[in-house]
Design an enzyme around this catalytic site. Sequence first.
Site, PDB file in Angstrom:
ATOM      1  N   THR A   1      10.876  -3.339 -31.743  1.00 25.98           N
ATOM      2  CA  THR A   1      12.122  -2.617 -32.041  1.00 25.98           C
ATOM      3  C   THR A   1      12.024  -1.109 -31.801  1.00 25.98           C
ATOM      4  O   THR A   1      13.034  -0.443 -31.623  1.00 25.98           O
ATOM      5  CB  THR A   1      12.571  -2.852 -33.493  1.00 25.98           C
ATOM      6  OG1 THR A   1      11.580  -2.313 -34.375  1.00 25.98           O
ATOM      7  CG2 THR A   1      12.807  -4.315 -33.778  1.00 25.98           C
ATOM      8  N   ASP A   2      10.790  -0.571 -31.797  1.00 30.19           N
ATOM      9  CA  ASP A   2      10.665   0.895 -31.715  1.00 30.19           C
ATOM     10  C   ASP A   2      11.279   1.472 -30.440  1.00 30.19           C
ATOM     11  O   ASP A   2      11.917   2.517 -30.471  1.00 30.19           O
ATOM     12  CB  ASP A   2       9.189   1.313 -31.803  1.00 30.19           C
ATOM     13  CG  ASP A   2       8.652   1.209 -33.221  1.00 30.19           C
ATOM     14  OD1 ASP A   2       9.466   0.995 -34.145  1.00 30.19           O
ATOM     15  OD2 ASP A   2       7.430   1.341 -33.407  1.00 30.19           O
TER      16      ASP A   2
ATOM     17  N   THR B   1       7.143  -6.733 -33.029  1.00 23.23           N
ATOM     18  CA  THR B   1       7.013  -7.328 -34.359  1.00 23.23           C
ATOM     19  C   THR B   1       7.460  -8.777 -34.379  1.00 23.23           C
ATOM     20  O   THR B   1       6.942  -9.589 -35.144  1.00 23.23           O
ATOM     21  CB  THR B   1       7.845  -6.504 -35.366  1.00 23.23           C
ATOM     22  OG1 THR B   1       7.301  -5.199 -35.406  1.00 23.23           O
ATOM     23  CG2 THR B   1       7.814  -7.096 -36.751  1.00 23.23           C
TER      24      THR B   1
ATOM     25  N   TYR C   1       1.032  -4.534 -39.990  1.00 18.71           N
ATOM     26  CA  TYR C   1       0.670  -5.721 -39.202  1.00 18.71           C
ATOM     27  C   TYR C   1       0.367  -5.308 -37.755  1.00 18.71           C
ATOM     28  O   TYR C   1       0.565  -4.163 -37.357  1.00 18.71           O
ATOM     29  CB  TYR C   1       1.841  -6.715 -39.216  1.00 18.71           C
ATOM     30  CG  TYR C   1       3.104  -6.050 -38.748  1.00 18.71           C
ATOM     31  CD1 TYR C   1       3.418  -6.001 -37.405  1.00 18.71           C
ATOM     32  CD2 TYR C   1       3.954  -5.391 -39.636  1.00 18.71           C
ATOM     33  CE1 TYR C   1       4.541  -5.341 -36.952  1.00 18.71           C
ATOM     34  CE2 TYR C   1       5.088  -4.730 -39.202  1.00 18.71           C
ATOM     35  CZ  TYR C   1       5.373  -4.702 -37.861  1.00 18.71           C
ATOM     36  OH  TYR C   1       6.457  -4.030 -37.412  1.00 18.71           O
TER      37      TYR C   1
ATOM     38  N   GLU D   1      24.299  26.530 -19.020  1.00 21.81           N
ATOM     39  CA  GLU D   1      22.855  26.462 -18.763  1.00 21.81           C
ATOM     40  C   GLU D   1      22.405  25.034 -19.039  1.00 21.81           C
ATOM     41  O   GLU D   1      22.452  24.572 -20.185  1.00 21.81           O
ATOM     42  CB  GLU D   1      22.069  27.415 -19.685  1.00 21.81           C
ATOM     43  CG  GLU D   1      22.408  28.886 -19.525  1.00 21.81           C
ATOM     44  CD  GLU D   1      23.564  29.299 -20.430  1.00 21.81           C
ATOM     45  OE1 GLU D   1      24.073  28.444 -21.177  1.00 21.81           O
ATOM     46  OE2 GLU D   1      23.970  30.471 -20.362  1.00 21.81           O
TER      47      GLU D   1
ATOM     48  N   LYS E   1      18.226   2.667 -32.693  1.00 23.40           N
ATOM     49  CA  LYS E   1      17.510   2.366 -33.939  1.00 23.40           C
ATOM     50  C   LYS E   1      17.715   3.534 -34.899  1.00 23.40           C
ATOM     51  O   LYS E   1      17.364   4.667 -34.570  1.00 23.40           O
ATOM     52  CB  LYS E   1      16.026   2.137 -33.647  1.00 23.40           C
ATOM     53  CG  LYS E   1      15.251   1.622 -34.853  1.00 23.40           C
ATOM     54  CD  LYS E   1      13.803   1.266 -34.526  1.00 23.40           C
ATOM     55  CE  LYS E   1      13.163   0.576 -35.717  1.00 23.40           C
ATOM     56  NZ  LYS E   1      11.751   0.243 -35.508  1.00 23.40           N
TER      57      LYS E   1
END
Length: 346
Positions: A118-119, A38, A52, A311, A191
């Site tokens: 940023t993701d 972005t 966008y 486990e 995030k």
Amino acid sequence: MNKKYLSKTMAALMLCTSFASFANADKPTVKIYATGGTIAGSSESNMDTTDYKAGKIGVDLLISAVPELKDFAHVIGEQIANTDSNNINQNILLKLSKAINLQLADAKTSGVVVTHGTDTLEETAFFLDLTVKSDKPVVIVGAMRPATAISADGGMNLLEAVRLASDDDAKHRGAMVVLNDRIGSAFYTTKTNSTMLDTFKATEQGYLGAFLSGEPHFYYEPTKPVDKPYFDISHVKQLPKVKILYSYQDQDPALLHAAIKDGAKGIVIAGTGNGSLSDVMLEAVKETMDKGIPVVRSTRTGNGFVTPKQEGIGSGVYNPQKAKVLLSLALAHGDNLKTIRNYFEN
Ligand code: SIN
């Protein structure tokens, strides 16, 4: 923003390119590696902050849009990728980390900045934190609003990132995340909100510092996270496949079996609560571990610690996406199950 305004903005930015290309040799050198996101995003409308296109603006334009950068550093740019961060893959990560290791070995370079969507920013930041061997600052920066938006945050974030990368006080702190006037450790920061500006946080561990009028201020002396591992990836050409599964009521092991069949060399499960799983899943995890394939149990809660497990392997402080990065680096390093367990459960 209409097309006419957009092209005027681009023309103005291009005009500024000449500023950025001026050598500024008396200042510390900071190299910017641009990958898209972005911060390099653009839209037809200046009110659009969700629809966008990420990764549209090149590194030269990013640099020249903030002429103030040259007051603090001799800035050089390199375009590593120009994409939405959901397309960042292991080839880009390996290339980036190797390039940064080489760049930081240069005595004239004070630090590096990576511009990123940023993701998945926290995954790249964590990867670099574990694979860059240097005391110099590695700063990963993004933006929540595209460059074309009213009150876009990218310009100030980039300026702050460059100031941090050129600051002697930023040494010995590992990789750092910069957004919204805050400095976070790449090791812990995640995030936490899909759209808001104050999304990057380490809820338990807090921030390392903040910016006041663009100047970095730290809250602590340099320190590093407990038991932070380092992996030399200089000869790594490919990272083993690790897949993440998500837990929910009535989960069956079909996707776990499918992941193994598809070639996964390790599994991370975003379990419920303290990495908990249903009885059928526990049985499948045990069988998978018995075959020598590590299964790390993290948590879908978004916070907290996952304790050691009988486990599978409790993920400790690592959320699912960070656990995946660590597990694939450990596998690339050829570590056995016991060593892998130690990275997480120590
Ligand atoms: C991306 O991660 O590339 C898009 C979203 C963003 O940068 O905020």
